[in-house]
Design a protein around this motif. Structure first.
Motif, PDB file in Angstrom:
ATOM      1  N   UNK A 111       5.060 -21.878   7.197  1.00 22.96           N
ATOM      2  CA  UNK A 111       4.199 -20.702   6.638  1.00 22.96           C
ATOM      3  C   UNK A 111       5.131 -19.340   7.213  1.00 22.96           C
ATOM      4  N   UNK A 112       4.763 -18.435   6.741  1.00 19.66           N
ATOM      5  CA  UNK A 112       5.591 -17.123   7.082  1.00 19.66           C
ATOM      6  C   UNK A 112       4.552 -16.086   6.988  1.00 19.66           C
ATOM      7  N   UNK A 113       4.437 -15.082   7.818  1.00 23.03           N
ATOM      8  CA  UNK A 113       3.871 -13.837   7.466  1.00 23.03           C
ATOM      9  C   UNK A 113       4.613 -12.718   7.805  1.00 23.03           C
ATOM     10  N   UNK A 114       4.535 -11.636   7.009  1.00 23.53           N
ATOM     11  CA  UNK A 114       5.479 -10.362   7.386  1.00 23.53           C
ATOM     12  C   UNK A 114       4.516  -9.090   7.193  1.00 23.53           C
ATOM     13  N   UNK A 115       4.633  -7.980   7.991  1.00 25.87           N
ATOM     14  CA  UNK A 115       4.003  -6.861   7.959  1.00 25.87           C
ATOM     15  C   UNK A 115       5.065  -5.688   8.212  1.00 25.87           C
ATOM     16  N   UNK A 116       5.220  -4.968   7.377  1.00 22.09           N
ATOM     17  CA  UNK A 116       6.676  -3.951   7.278  1.00 22.09           C
ATOM     18  C   UNK A 116       6.084  -2.339   7.125  1.00 22.09           C
ATOM     19  N   UNK A 117       6.806  -1.610   7.748  1.00 17.98           N
ATOM     20  CA  UNK A 117       6.386  -0.210   7.262  1.00 17.98           C
ATOM     21  C   UNK A 117       7.524   0.258   6.630  1.00 17.98           C
ATOM     22  N   UNK A 158       0.885  -1.217  -0.070  1.00 17.40           N
ATOM     23  CA  UNK A 158      -0.024  -0.093  -0.086  1.00 17.40           C
ATOM     24  C   UNK A 158       0.775   1.238   0.020  1.00 17.40           C
ATOM     25  N   UNK A 159       1.005   2.125  -1.056  1.00 17.79           N
ATOM     26  CA  UNK A 159       1.768   3.152  -1.315  1.00 17.79           C
ATOM     27  C   UNK A 159       0.731   4.258  -0.713  1.00 17.79           C
ATOM     28  N   UNK A 160       1.103   4.653   0.707  1.00 17.36           N
ATOM     29  CA  UNK A 160       0.202   5.763   1.197  1.00 17.36           C
ATOM     30  C   UNK A 160       0.526   6.938   0.555  1.00 17.36           C
ATOM     31  N   UNK A 161       1.670   7.683   0.155  1.00 15.35           N
ATOM     32  CA  UNK A 161       2.318   8.691  -0.378  1.00 15.35           C
ATOM     33  C   UNK A 161       3.522   8.317  -1.171  1.00 15.35           C
ATOM     34  N   UNK A 162       4.336   9.135  -1.573  1.00 19.99           N
ATOM     35  CA  UNK A 162       5.548   9.063  -2.345  1.00 19.99           C
ATOM     36  C   UNK A 162       6.827   8.509  -1.327  1.00 19.99           C
ATOM     37  N   UNK A 163       6.399   8.857   0.026  1.00 20.74           N
ATOM     38  CA  UNK A 163       7.655   8.325   0.899  1.00 20.74           C
ATOM     39  C   UNK A 163       7.220   7.262   1.637  1.00 20.74           C
ATOM     40  N   UNK A 164       5.953   6.891   2.216  1.00 24.57           N
ATOM     41  CA  UNK A 164       5.660   5.817   3.110  1.00 24.57           C
ATOM     42  C   UNK A 164       4.794   4.885   2.548  1.00 24.57           C
ATOM     43  N   UNK A 165       4.960   3.569   2.809  1.00 20.07           N
ATOM     44  CA  UNK A 165       4.341   2.314   2.378  1.00 20.07           C
ATOM     45  C   UNK A 165       4.290   1.430   3.216  1.00 20.07           C
ATOM     46  N   UNK A 166       3.122   0.475   3.286  1.00 25.89           N
ATOM     47  CA  UNK A 166       2.922  -0.636   4.163  1.00 25.89           C
ATOM     48  C   UNK A 166       3.265  -2.024   3.317  1.00 25.89           C
ATOM     49  N   UNK A 167       3.719  -2.963   3.492  1.00 28.70           N
ATOM     50  CA  UNK A 167       3.906  -3.954   2.931  1.00 28.70           C
ATOM     51  C   UNK A 167       3.377  -5.377   3.501  1.00 28.70           C
ATOM     52  N   UNK A 168       2.946  -6.322   3.045  1.00 31.24           N
ATOM     53  CA  UNK A 168       2.418  -7.525   3.604  1.00 31.24           C
ATOM     54  C   UNK A 168       2.705  -8.787   2.791  1.00 31.24           C
ATOM     55  N   UNK A 169       3.401  -9.685   3.334  1.00 35.18           N
ATOM     56  CA  UNK A 169       3.855 -10.829   2.612  1.00 35.18           C
ATOM     57  C   UNK A 169       3.413 -12.047   3.456  1.00 35.18           C
TER      58      UNK A 169
END
Length: 246
Positions: free
Chosen positions: A134-140, A81-92
């Motif tokens: 199994x693996x789950x990741x959540x990243x800022x 999720x690209x919130x703006x040009x600098x910050x994003x949230x990713x989930x794998x």
């Protein structure tokens, strides 16, 4: 060795992609599709053909979403999720490269073996197999524009949290010695362990999206630290992937 080869191949592929797109850029007399006419739906028509413009370059239309696949450790479905040009949230969410953990799982055999074996018995590790993993990741993530190096290139750093679940079957040789049988009796046994652990991770990566399609290529390196089952145990992870941007 497999992890190192994957990273090396990934770097090569990204460099080839950069070189190819820069060649197209030069052939177009320095005018990329991103500096020409745009439509809000991301497509422009010339004759009977429609060309797709990657929306990442249009900074006025955030937020954006990205869905794709990641190859490496783990092999996973990935969402960003690209919130703006600098910050994003990713989930794998996916499957770790189990083969890279063979030595670790073998070393953990002693701590996992059952305590119900009789005294005087000798238990020796035979083999193990991973039944599920199994693996789950959540990243800022924080993005840094690197167009001074190449148009469409970004570096990013970040932090996140990782969850892991594994189900492992251990096979062992059980040798019991008694007075009536000095040579002992050997029996093959097995037991299954379900393990769940979690911990923080640090992330660095690069992302490239100067294509004529709404896709983004990325490569990232992660550093995970276990805080539950084996506190202090750490490992480098990561991989490469593609996402469709919309």
């Amino acid at each position: 060795m497999l992890f190192k080869n994957t990273i090396a191949l990934s770097i090569f592929c990204l460099l080839v992609a950069c070189a190819f797109t820069q060649t197209l850029h030069a052939q177009n007399r320095g005018k990329s599709m991103y500096t020409r006419e745009r439509y809000s739906n991301g497509a422009r028509v010339r004759g009977n053909k429609a060309k797709i413009v990657c929306p990442v370059f249009d900074k006025s239309k955030y937020p954006y979403h990205g869905i794709g696949v990641k190859f490496g450790d783990p092999f996973a479905l990935t969402y960003k999720y690209y919130a703006n040009k600098n910050f994003a949230i990713a989930a794998d969410v996916g499957k770790p490269a189990s083969g890279l953990y063979n030595r670790y799982f073998r070393e953990r055999f002693t701590s996992y073996r059952r305590d119900t074996l009789s005294q005087g018995a000798s238990v020796r590790y035979l083999t193990h197999s991973v039944k599920s993993d199994f693996i789950g990741e959540l990243k800022l993530l924080y993005h840094i524009d690197a167009k001074i190096i190449s148009q469409g290139l970004q570096f990013y750093v970040g932090a996140g949290w990782e969850w892991k679940y594994s189900k492992i079957r251990y096979d062992y040789i059980y040798e019991e010695v008694d007075n009536s049988n000095p040579g002992g009796t050997n029996t093959i046994g097995n037991f299954t362990v379900s393990r769940f652990t979690q911990g923080p991770q640090a992330v660095i990566g690069i992302e490239y999206s100067y294509f004529q399609l709404p896709i983004s290529a990325f490569m990232e390196l992660e550093y995970f630290t276990d805080v539950q089952l084996d506190p202090g145990w750490s490992r480098a992870e990561g991989g490469v992937g593609l996402r469709y941007i919309f």
